[in-house]
Design an enzyme around this catalytic site. Sequence first.
Site, PDB file in Angstrom:
ATOM      1  CG  HIS A  68     -37.565 -40.792 -31.696  1.00 46.64           C
ATOM      2  ND1 HIS A  68     -39.053 -40.555 -31.830  1.00 46.64           N
ATOM      3  CD2 HIS A  68     -37.256 -41.293 -31.000  1.00 46.64           C
ATOM      4  CE1 HIS A  68     -39.360 -41.904 -31.001  1.00 46.64           C
ATOM      5  NE2 HIS A  68     -37.891 -42.076 -30.218  1.00 46.64           N
ATOM      6  CG  ASP A  82     -37.461 -34.085 -31.107  1.00 47.61           C
ATOM      7  OD1 ASP A  82     -37.422 -34.175 -29.822  1.00 47.61           O
ATOM      8  OD2 ASP A  82     -37.298 -35.303 -31.560  1.00 47.61           O
ATOM      9  CD  GLN A 106     -34.315 -37.809 -24.793  1.00 51.99           C
ATOM     10  OE1 GLN A 106     -33.692 -37.775 -23.963  1.00 51.99           O
ATOM     11  NE2 GLN A 106     -34.889 -39.039 -25.069  1.00 51.99           N
ATOM     12  CE  LYS A 114     -39.204 -38.903 -24.214  1.00 49.34           C
ATOM     13  NZ  LYS A 114     -38.439 -39.718 -24.473  1.00 49.34           N
ATOM     14  CB  CYS A 126     -37.524 -44.467 -31.641  1.00 51.90           C
ATOM     15  SG  CYS A 126     -39.159 -45.790 -31.258  1.00 51.90           S
TER      16      CYS A 126
HETATM   17  C1  LIG Z   1     -35.737 -37.148 -29.673  1.00 50.11           C
HETATM   18  C2  LIG Z   1     -36.513 -37.655 -29.243  1.00 50.11           C
HETATM   19  N1  LIG Z   1     -37.913 -37.279 -29.848  1.00 50.11           N
HETATM   20  C3  LIG Z   1     -39.292 -37.294 -30.042  1.00 50.11           C
HETATM   21  C4  LIG Z   1     -39.709 -38.692 -28.695  1.00 50.11           C
HETATM   22  C5  LIG Z   1     -41.002 -39.308 -28.696  1.00 50.11           C
HETATM   23  O1  LIG Z   1     -42.215 -38.589 -27.494  1.00 50.11           O
HETATM   24  P1  LIG Z   1     -42.873 -39.618 -27.138  1.00 50.11           P
HETATM   25  O2  LIG Z   1     -43.244 -41.086 -27.144  1.00 50.11           O
HETATM   26  O3  LIG Z   1     -43.021 -38.739 -25.405  1.00 50.11           O
HETATM   27  O4  LIG Z   1     -44.046 -38.601 -27.906  1.00 50.11           O
HETATM   28  C6  LIG Z   1     -38.509 -38.751 -28.113  1.00 50.11           C
HETATM   29  C7  LIG Z   1     -38.728 -40.108 -27.100  1.00 50.11           C
HETATM   30  O5  LIG Z   1     -38.405 -41.217 -27.213  1.00 50.11           O
HETATM   31  C8  LIG Z   1     -37.673 -38.935 -28.725  1.00 50.11           C
HETATM   32  O6  LIG Z   1     -35.733 -39.276 -27.508  1.00 50.11           O
END
Ligand SMILES: Cc1ncc(COP(=O)(O)O)c(C=O)c1O
Lengths: 419, 162
Positions: A136, A213, A216, A239, A377
């Site tokens: 991401h 990370d 998900q 999430k 993203c």
């Molecule tokens: C794999 C992953 N990493 C990071 C994020 C970023 O999360 P946040 O926008 O809650 O900081 C997301 C959310 O879309 C994600 O799916």
Amino acid sequence: MTAAPTTRKLRLASAFDVERIRADFPILNLKPGGKPLVYLDNAASSQMPQQVIDRLVHYRTTQHANIHRAVHTLSEIATSEYEEARRKLARFINAREEREVIFTSGTTESINLAMHGYGRKFIGAGDEIILTTLEHHSNIVPWQMLCEEKGARIRVVPVNDAGELLIDEYESLFNERTRFVGVMHVSNALGTVNPVKHMIAFAHSRGVPVLVDGAQAAPHMKVDVQDLDCDLYAFSGHKLCGPTGIGILYGKAALLERMQPFKGGGDMILSVTFEKTTYNTIPHKFEAGTPPIAAAIGLGAAVDYLSGIGMDAIAAHELDLLDHATAQLSRMPGVRIIGTAGKKAAVLSFMVDGVHPHDVGTLLNQDGVAIRTGHHCAQPVMQRFRLPATARASFAFYNTTAEVDALVAGIRSVQSVFS
Amino acid sequence: MADPKSLYQEVILDHNRKPRNYGTLAHASHKAEGHNPLCGDHLSLTMNLDGDRIDGIAFHGESCAICKASASMMTATVKGKTRAEAETLIGEFRDMATGKLDLTGRPHHLGRLTVFAGVRDLPTRVKCAILPWHTLHAAFNSVVSASTESEDDPMHAPIGDA
Ligand SMILES: Cc1ncc(COP(=O)(O)O)c(C=O)c1O
């Protein structure tokens, strides 16, 4: 041979009462445009059960004050509820100690904290950071900023056509300049579950720390940070049936002690004079200023709720939904699934031939089916598969097979509009 | 919210299927690239001005149906018009798509382009419809590339993030 899986499935199905669970989620009763809401955008943000909403109301109506600061009763209550939430999160991911859980505003801030706290202190000119094609943007851009500042370099693990990381290539990227690895546990664009445990063990054999990370993964499977042996693990509350504006960064205590503070201010210090400031102990060293107290407590209630259902039961139900959806979509002419890894979580990216994903999303919305369209993203993933965007359905434990069928019917109707 | 199917009318689907003026002019006097980084829509516009009049115009690119149909109908409409006439249409189209133009209350020149009026109820799709018009504006001004996200874009419409 065939009897065993069937009984197992029956047992799980009877233990998992999705209709009872749905009754906990008031928002699922919405009927946008007269059609029942079919919410399949859980990877972007999940919905909140009444138990979490009630917890937030209870805090706001009877427990709110600033924390760690005053001797009055309300402040003591708020402080102990906030720290209790930290304990719940620590248990949820099986951290050794609760001081290994830092509250942040979400995954993005957690990764930025890791970059400033670890990267800016320990990564220098000519050093290398390993990331993957699947990341991401939130696990790419902070490291690019660091590289720009320090003259370090990013190396990228490629993926195959199924959307699986090439682990041989990952291992061959290591050299004497490798200082850090950042990898997502589950891909938000393709659903791939990455072999992070193996990747962490390999990095450790080279003395390199790993950030996972888990944005998900944490909502969809049991995460055990001790079993994974990750050095840092990040995820977001929103999430995970919790509020927005809260998330955590887990870190091994010894590593967090060595990291430098990210933000300066109140609460993160032991003493301040203009000559010298002494930083507080972890986790407070990383929690400058008044945190989102209510959101942290709400997240604590959310992990209680999920643990009550059981992460294994949640994962089993979601995989049933994914299998059902995958089987249906792969039978539809003119529909192509993007991301066919052997191990996936409840994310299904797809393309409808001759129809741009945005048109798919707009038309599905008309049937009450909420999906996400775009690059998620994760533009490097889109470039890898030479797509401008995909349509993505992502499931939660409160979704049903009937909702998957509504998605399938919706895609058929998209095809007929464009035929 | 209007029924989105009313947006996917036959005219729009037809222009999406068989876009008019699709391609590139070999010796264009003006050109511009349009880009919506949020959804990956991308289109390339080439144009020949004969004095003040649009003598030839063509586009190609990769985009959703709304964007492609908008580009197709735009090129068909502005061909043969003067720059001033086209600029008026650009303004009117943008106002219609963002809900600022009262189609019944004010005289306008949009004609069949009013099939796009429904996008005003779909905030995330407004940019798709406007992108070709941004790009035409950029081409007139020989701005090399137009983006629905660039802040110095004179056409930037305050419609929130997609
Ligand atoms: C794999 C992953 N990493 C990071 C994020 C970023 O999360 P946040 O926008 O809650 O900081 C997301 C959310 O879309 C994600 O799916």
